[in-house]
Every structure is written in C-alpha cells, then in structure tokens.
Design a protein around this motif. Structure first.
Motif, short mmCIF file in Angstrom:
data_model
loop_
_atom_site.label_atom_id
_atom_site.label_comp_id
_atom_site.label_asym_id
_atom_site.label_seq_id
_atom_site.Cartn_x
_atom_site.Cartn_y
_atom_site.Cartn_z
N ASP A 210 31.80 38.66 34.74
CA ASP A 210 30.76 38.28 33.77
C ASP A 210 30.28 36.85 34.01
O ASP A 210 29.10 36.53 33.79
N LEU A 211 31.19 35.98 34.45
CA LEU A 211 30.85 34.57 34.67
C LEU A 211 30.24 34.33 36.04
O LEU A 211 29.84 33.19 36.34
N GLY A 212 30.18 35.37 36.88
CA GLY A 212 29.48 35.21 38.15
C GLY A 212 30.31 35.33 39.40
O GLY A 212 29.81 35.05 40.50
N ALA A 213 31.60 35.74 39.28
CA ALA A 213 32.42 35.94 40.48
C ALA A 213 31.79 37.01 41.36
O ALA A 213 31.26 38.01 40.87
N LYS A 214 31.87 36.83 42.67
CA LYS A 214 31.32 37.80 43.60
C LYS A 214 32.17 39.05 43.67
O LYS A 214 31.68 40.15 43.95
N TRP A 215 33.47 38.90 43.40
CA TRP A 215 34.42 40.02 43.47
C TRP A 215 35.62 39.67 42.61
O TRP A 215 35.98 38.50 42.47
N ALA A 216 36.26 40.67 42.02
CA ALA A 216 37.49 40.46 41.24
C ALA A 216 38.43 41.63 41.49
O ALA A 216 38.00 42.79 41.58
N GLY A 217 39.72 41.32 41.61
CA GLY A 217 40.72 42.36 41.83
C GLY A 217 42.08 41.91 41.35
O GLY A 217 42.23 40.85 40.73
N ASP A 218 43.08 42.73 41.63
CA ASP A 218 44.45 42.45 41.22
C ASP A 218 44.97 41.18 41.90
O ASP A 218 44.48 40.77 42.96
N THR A 219 46.00 40.59 41.31
CA THR A 219 46.57 39.34 41.83
C THR A 219 46.89 39.42 43.31
O THR A 219 46.63 38.47 44.07
N PHE A 220 47.46 40.52 43.75
CA PHE A 220 47.91 40.62 45.14
C PHE A 220 46.95 41.44 46.01
O PHE A 220 47.29 41.78 47.15
N ALA A 221 45.78 41.71 45.48
CA ALA A 221 44.77 42.43 46.27
C ALA A 221 44.18 41.48 47.31
O ALA A 221 44.03 40.28 47.09
N GLU A 222 43.83 42.04 48.47
CA GLU A 222 43.20 41.24 49.51
C GLU A 222 41.70 41.17 49.25
O GLU A 222 41.05 42.21 49.12
N PRO A 223 41.14 39.97 49.15
CA PRO A 223 39.68 39.88 48.93
C PRO A 223 38.93 40.46 50.12
O PRO A 223 39.47 40.53 51.24
N PRO A 224 37.69 40.88 49.91
CA PRO A 224 36.95 41.56 50.97
C PRO A 224 36.59 40.66 52.15
O PRO A 224 36.22 41.17 53.21
#
Length: 334
Positions: A210-224
């Motif tokens: 909602d605040l504008g992050a490009k991606w969000a996931g679980d703590t231990f998820a690997e970002p894209p």
C-alpha cells in the motif's frame, strides 16, 4: 504527576508497568521541563521492559519518542526553546561532548551517554525533563501524534538508509515492516529507490505494498531481484543469512536494531564478493534534524495507533505480537 513505572524487568505478558503518581521532575541547569502530549511506543521500550537491555536505572519510566510543550526552563535554558515551545525528545538524551567520538562528530558512539527512558526517566509520563541542547523543534506540518513516531522509528530508519549507501534507482530490501520501516519506505521512495519488503505478517506485507513497495513476501522469501542493500529492522538474528543471500556483489546489509537474537553461523560464501554487514548505533542530533526537515518536505505520514497512557502495557503487548499497523503511540491525557 501520573506515569508508567517499570520497577523491574519482566515479560510484557505480565503487565510489568505500574500506573502511579510520582513526583514532578525538576529541570536542572540547562534542562527544560516538558509537558508531554504524546509518546511513541518503540521496540526498544520492549527490550528495556523485558530486560533484553541490561537495567541501568531502576525504577525507570520508559519512553523516548516524546512530543510536548516546554513548561519551564531550568537555569541557563530557555533561550532556544522558551516556555510554550512545541518540542520533541528522542533516545539520545545527552553526551559528554569531550570523548574522542563526540569530538569527531560521532556522538552516537559517545563513551558516556545517557538515554531517554533507559538510563534516565522518559516519556510514559505527564512530564519529563531533557537537556535543551538535545531537544528538537517539531515541524509545524506535523500533529503531535504524527510527530511522535518520527523521533526514533523515523530517525533510526533514516540513519539506516544513509549508512546503506543506497542510490537513486537502486533496489533496497526491508526485513521486518513495523514502525521504522513504514516511515523509511517513504524516504526511500522520495529518493526514487525500489523497496522490497520481507516480513512474516500478511497485514504488514499489504501495508508495504500500500505504501509503494515494489514487492512483498515472507521474511525468508527470496526477492525477485538481487538487492544493492538491505536493512534488517526485525530483532531476529536468524534473518541475517537470508538477507545476505538477497544481496548482489558488493551489497550492504544494515542491522537497524539495538538488540538482536543470536546470529546463526553461515557459509563465508554469503559474505564473500565484498558484501558488508554494518550495525547502527543510536543517532546523532544531526541525523534527527536532517530527518525532520526531509520528513516535512515529503511530507511523511505516520500511521499511529493510539492508546491512553494507562494502557501502556497493552500497547507493548500489541507491539510484541505484531498487532500494530504502523506505530503505537500513547496519548497523555490530563
């Protein structure tokens, strides 16, 4: 005056803060007496209350994100902030000004500092005293309740951003998305930085998006995508190997907390290729002044969940259980 007092550290589930009458503090030379209107509830307060930070004053009144009005100056004070001035009080209460760190501009590393709500009484109270030289002017554009979280969550998040070395167009990871991260993302986006949020709570993932992050996931998820820098706001040492894995070569990992659970061993391969790990300790007054100026320019919007002063235990319990979207703030009613 009324205040919430910690007589001895204990789990917040036991509601260790006592709501009681205590003597009104008196400003010493160079100090001002501040009538508190709002005080933010910080994870550092949780570490103080539960004893994860070794007790330095007992009993103690916690709280170091204080907004209020100067009620009376002590001897030699009142020139910068006369009676009636709206001010903020942060974690760094005082430094000796003479050690090698203070002389070099690194007062956050002072050899003999005092800290609001930890080594001296803080803002979970109707009144507090602080050295005038360590008090901040609050930008007029912020209400008192909006300003309170800026005074630690905001300042520390800003220092983390600075030390990360992130540049315009860069990719930055946030591990944990509480009070500090929800303010820091607004600065990062203002700097045209792409933010990737890793946090265990689905509500906080939604808040990040909602605040504008490009991606969000679980703590231990690997970002894209691999990141130029990452900041660990959560006080969990187990996150560090995952955060290092998310970095590109030469990336920087910033540890934004004052306390962290044990860090597990990890392969040197995660650190190799000139990746860097750096902790953040406290803040300088320059950090605070620069951040408040930039926060007003953006302008930053703090999501504040209000609690009455007498419900400070409930606010701390909500913080510990990740039940706060944004920042918890105590309203000091008289």
């Amino acid at each position: 005056m009324k205040a919430c007092i910690l007589k001895r550290p204990a789990p917040v589930e036991t509601n260790p803060l006592s709501f009681a009458d205590v003597p009104l503090p008196q400003p010493a030379d160079g100090e001002v007496l501040v009538r508190v209107t709002y005080c933010g509830v910080c994870r550092t307060d949780l570490h103080v209350v539960e004893g994860e930070l070794p007790p330095r004053k007992s009993p103690v009144i916690p709280g170091h994100q204080v907004v209020g009005v100067v009620e009376a100056p002590g001897k030699g004070a009142g020139h910068k902030f006369p009676s009636g001035s709206r001010v903020g009080i942060a974690w760094l209460h005082h430094t000796d000004g003479t050690c090698e760190y203070c002389r070099s501009g690194a007062e956050n590393l002072c050899d003999d500092p005092t800290f609001t709500g930890y080594t001296v009484d803080g803002g979970y109270a109707e009144y507090v005293v602080a050295p005038e030289d360590f008090v901040y002017a609050i930008p007029e554009s912020f209400s008192d309740e909006q300003a309170a979280p800026l005074l630690c969550a905001g300042i520390i998040g800003f220092r983390c951003l600075r030390l990360s070395g992130i540049k315009e167009g860069g990719r930055l990871g946030f591990y944990g998305f509480g009070a500090a991260a929800h303010l820091a993302i607004q600065v990062a986006l203002h700097w045209n930085v792409d933010v990737y949020a890793m946090t265990r709570d689905a509500r906080h993932q939604r808040l990040a998006l909602d605040l504008g992050a490009k991606w969000a996931g679980d703590t231990f998820a690997e970002p894209p995508e691999k990141l130029e820098a990452a900041i660990v706001f959560a006080p969990a040492g187990a996150i560090i190997p995952a955060a290092l894995y998310s970095l590109r070569k030469g990336g920087t990992l910033i540890l934004g907390g004052i306390h962290m659970s044990p860090i597990p061993s990890f392969s040197y391969d995660l650190l190799y290729q000139e990746r860097t790990i750096r902790s953040v300790a406290n803040n300088t007054r320059n950090d605070g002044e620069d951040f408040l100026r930039i926060a007003a320019e953006i302008p930053i919007h703090a999501r504040a969940q209000l609690f009455p002063l007498q419900d400070a235990n409930r606010a701390l319990n909500a913080l510990k259980s990740d039940a706060i979207d944004g920042a918890a703030v105590l309203k000091i009613a008289r």
